[in-house]
Design an enzyme around this catalytic site. Structure first.
Site, short mmCIF file in Angstrom:
data_model
loop_
_atom_site.label_atom_id
_atom_site.label_comp_id
_atom_site.label_asym_id
_atom_site.label_seq_id
_atom_site.Cartn_x
_atom_site.Cartn_y
_atom_site.Cartn_z
N SER A 213 -16.08 24.61 1.77
CA SER A 213 -17.44 24.91 1.31
C SER A 213 -18.03 23.76 0.52
CB SER A 213 -17.42 26.15 0.40
OG SER A 213 -17.04 27.28 1.13
N GLU B 175 -3.29 33.88 12.87
CA GLU B 175 -2.51 34.78 12.04
C GLU B 175 -3.36 35.47 10.96
OE1 GLU B 175 -0.42 37.24 11.38
OE2 GLU B 175 0.37 35.89 12.91
#
Lengths: 371, 397
Positions: B129, B244
């Site tokens: 970010s 996952e």
């Protein structure tokens, strides 16, 4: 841990999906609903496919299907809102017979049921007891080698088509008895109607109905009745999953097709997120229906806990999906002819069959482990 | 269908439980239980113990030194860890950068970084970010300009979780400002000790120092620290996001939190009766209980699909949305349960080493955790972004 279907179960699912697609279009459903009570062509097909034997144990002549098999069948029926009384006319009364009836009684009532020669009904419900099957006030007294029944049973599904109705009534000793009341027995009267979601039903009044001793199936039916109602609730959840799937699919298709402001509705984010919320409710409910279907053989308190949780959960999701489906169809969703509305109606009324979310949340509450 | 764990899986659960009972230091589990923030050393001690046991890299395949567990075992492990108040393994190295290095990294990168991660020698943090690139991550602006055998990196990363402890940063940077938004991004591994790296704390509304700003000012990064090809960073980042994710529902945490809530609400008195018997409160607890049951089965469905070779795709978005909502609801009920006792705030106890009397200590974290849990529906792709993903990928809207 296994969520996969066996080869047989996959075949069953494919066969039923095809059958429902081919033979239960909205138009065909309307025709079926208009037909008089009695054995239909579709019921004969069910019989040929072994569906009438499927949910019963091999000891009583069934095929020994388990909760998953029943789930597959009910989901397929839910996808077509198939107006056959598979659950109300076959599974519920049949299971009660299997659990309570003597060999002779089974030969008289259960064997022809499995052969598709007649259908039955189960009258457990009374307005005065709301959803509580054990708080009823109909009475049965044994006198002069006969039973005499008095009371009134409400919203008996499949009443008109049933060759006989299994009736619960309170005995002198306070226990709950179960009786076979043949259609048209002296002292019975019926009021036949359809539910708002188009299921055939009726009220059954019993005034000094006299029955021979052999028509008493059980003088203490509580345990069997609890098991059968649990099975019924799991089956209803599975049926609702089928109906929720169609409601979601059809609503999604409509959003993709319908244009406003020059764009398909499916491009508007507010509607996309609503549609996703429907999908989330469906997937979580599917999990709960699986939980219910795989809990039937558990010890009764664990079974009742999980199935009550599933029924309460599916009840809320079903209503949510129904309301969203109507809303997202706009004014079309208000019309009787809209594809979605029979589904929406059943999904809302689902909560009124075998106990609503509040009722089942109470059961969960009673059985909640503090920590 | 059946929802029961196999005998082998039950034996495995017992083994994990026994390990946790004997190996997890009590001072650490007590900190977790009380909702206190862990110190860097707490994380390191626990991760060293897991590393010794060979269980730190629970998601790794055997050939890279992982235990070779399948999705079911990983699920059981996560559940037992949460129940035992074990710290969550800091995921950025072992669960995030490692799979990318395994799949796209060079042999040299694999040979250097993977054993270090396995031995808990590096502390990784994530440089995704930016102030101007949140949900729209691909609009990131941090520039990497090639100069001979180095990139010179300039820009700012933010919400860098536990970056204050980290020595390594995996970072998305723009190497080609002229390419289409996603196409100009590369994936770099940056040593935090490099000149020009500055980490500044961001204090969150619960008073905690969990996240940071990372400033990159003419930071030289050797070209061999680029993973895979230049301009392919977005592909790797997306791979990471789909890799996952069966643990994403936070089911073990939700279960543990609900157990705690029920126990708390049956001890707290309300008008002479346990709070849990107060109808409107009980109703909300029951709804949470139902949601947890549904979420657990949905989670198992996704795990079973992964076990049988399926790739959990957009289903993880469903788990993320419902899991975060549920955990937030439980944190809300836990805070409410305390009534006025939810008001006192002891940051030096929660985030530091100050002592606190027993009664206050038990209640201290509830409100802070409530505020902290708001992050669950924001991070890792806000729930609204998740809904848009489901709309696009599952529903084709």
């Amino acid at each position: 841990m296994d969520f996969a279907l066996t080869d047989e179960q996959r075949m069953l699912e494919e066969t039923l999906t095809r059958l429902v697609t081919d033979q239960v279009s909205p138009e065909q459903r309307r025709l079926m609903l208009g037909a008089s009570a009695g054995t239909s062509a579709l019921w004969r097909t069910f019989s040929e496919l072994g569906l009438l034997h499927m949910p019963f144990s091999e000891e009583v002549g069934g095929l020994g299907g388990d909760g998953t098999d029943l789930m597959i069948i009910m989901r397929a029926l839910g996808r077509g809102l198939v107006p056959e009384a598979y659950l109300a006319g076959l599974v519920l009364p049949g299971q009660l017979l299997a659990l309570t009836a003597s060999d002779k009684q089974q030969a008289r009532w259960l064997a022809p049921l499995l052969e598709g020669e007649h259908q039955l009904a189960l009258a457990w419900q009374e307005y005065g007891a709301r959803y509580d099957a054990f708080a009823i006030s109909s009475q049965a007294i044994q006198r002069d080698g006969q039973w005499q029944l008095n009371g009134r049973k409400e919203v008996v599904l499949n009443l008109e088509a049933a060759a006989a109705t299994l009736v619960t009534a309170r005995l002198d000793n306070g226990k709950l008895g179960l009786f076979v009341v043949p259609a048209g027995a002296s002292g019975t009267s019926t009021r036949i109607y359809r539910t708002i979601d188009d299921r055939p039903a009726g009220d059954l009044t019993l005034e000094h109905v006299t029955l021979p001793l052999e028509n008493c199936l059980s003088e203490d039916v509580s345990t069997a009745l609890a098991a059968v109602l649990a099975l019924g609730r799991a089956a209803l959840c599975a049926e609702a999953i089928g109906a929720m799937e169609v409601a979601c699919d059809q609503t999604l298709a409509y959003l993709k097709e319908r244009k406003q402001f020059g764009l398909p509705l499916a491009t508007f984010q507010a509607l996309q997120h609503r549609m996703v919320d429907m999908h989330l409710h469906l997937e979580q409910s599917r999990s709960m229906a699986i939980l219910a279907a795989t809990s039937l053989a558990l010890p009764s308190s664990e079974r009742d806990y999980k199935i009550a949780a599933a029924k309460a959960y599916c009840g809320e999701s079903a209503r949510f999906i129904a309301e969203q489906a109507i809303q997202l169809h706009g004014a079309m969703g208000m019309t009787e002819e809209c594809y979605i509305t029979p589904y929406a109606k059943h999904l809302v009324m689902f909560d009124h069959y075998l106990g609503d979310s509040d009722y089942h949340l109470e059961t969960v509450s009673d059985l909640l482990k503090a920590a | 269908m059946n929802l029961t764990f196999s005998p082998e899986e039950q034996v495995f659960r017992a083994e994990v439980r026994h390990f946790l009972a004997t190996a997890l230091p009590q001072d650490i589990s007590e900190r977790v239980r009380l909702g206190r923030h862990l110190r860097a050393d707490d994380h390191l001690r626990w991760q060293n113990i897991l590393s010794e046991q060979g269980w730190l890299a629970a998601n790794w395949p055997k050939e890279h030194g992982g235990p070779g567990w399948g999705p079911v075992q990983r699920h059981i492990f996560d559940e037992e860890c949460a129940a035992a108040h074990a710290p969550t393994v800091v995921p950025f190295g072992v669960n995030m950068v490692a799979p990318v290095i395994m799949k796209f990294g060079s042999v040299e990168q694999q040979q250097y970084y993977l054993p270090r991660i396995l031995r808990n020698q590096d502390w990784w943090c994530q440089g995704y970010s930016e102030p101007g690139a949140g949900s729209d991550l691909a609009s990131l602006n941090t520039r990497a300009v090639r100069e001979d055998d180095h990139y010179i990196v300039n820009g700012q990363k933010t919400w860098t979780t536990l970056g204050q402890h980290a020595n390594m940063l995996f970072c998305l940077v723009r190497t080609d400002p002229h390419a289409k938004k996603q196409a100009g991004i590369s994936f770099l591994l940056i040593d935090m000790q490099s000149p020009g790296v500055t980490v500044r704390p961001i204090i969150t509304l619960d008073g905690a120092h969990e996240v940071n700003e990372v400033f990159l000012d003419n930071v030289p990064v050797p070209v061999e620290n680029r993973v895979g090809a230049e301009g392919q960073g977005w592909t790797y980042a997306k791979y990471l996001l789909t890799h996952e994710r069966t643990g994403i529902a936070g089911l073990g945490h939700a279960k543990q939190a609900l157990r705690h809530l029920k126990s708390l609400a049956s001890r707290i008195e309300h008008r002479g009766k346990p709070l849990l018997e107060q109808p409107s409160f009980r109703h909300r607890v029951l709804k949470a209980e139902l949601e947890l049951m549904a979420l657990e089965v949905t989670n198992l469905r996704v795990i079973a699909a992964a076990r049988d070779g399926g790739v959990p795709g957009a289903e993880s978005s469903l788990l993320k949305i419902r899991g975060s909502e549920l955990r937030q609801e439980i944190s809300e009920l836990t805070r409410r349960a305390l009534g006025p006792a939810a008001l006192p705030f002891f940051p030096a106890f929660l985030h530091g080493d100050d002592d606190l009397d027993e009664a206050s200590a038990q209640n201290a974290a509830a409100s802070a955790q409530y505020f902290n849990r708001r992050k669950l529906s924001i991070y890792g792709g806000a729930n609204e972004i998740q809904k848009s993903i489901v709309a696009k990928t599952i529903l084709g809207m």
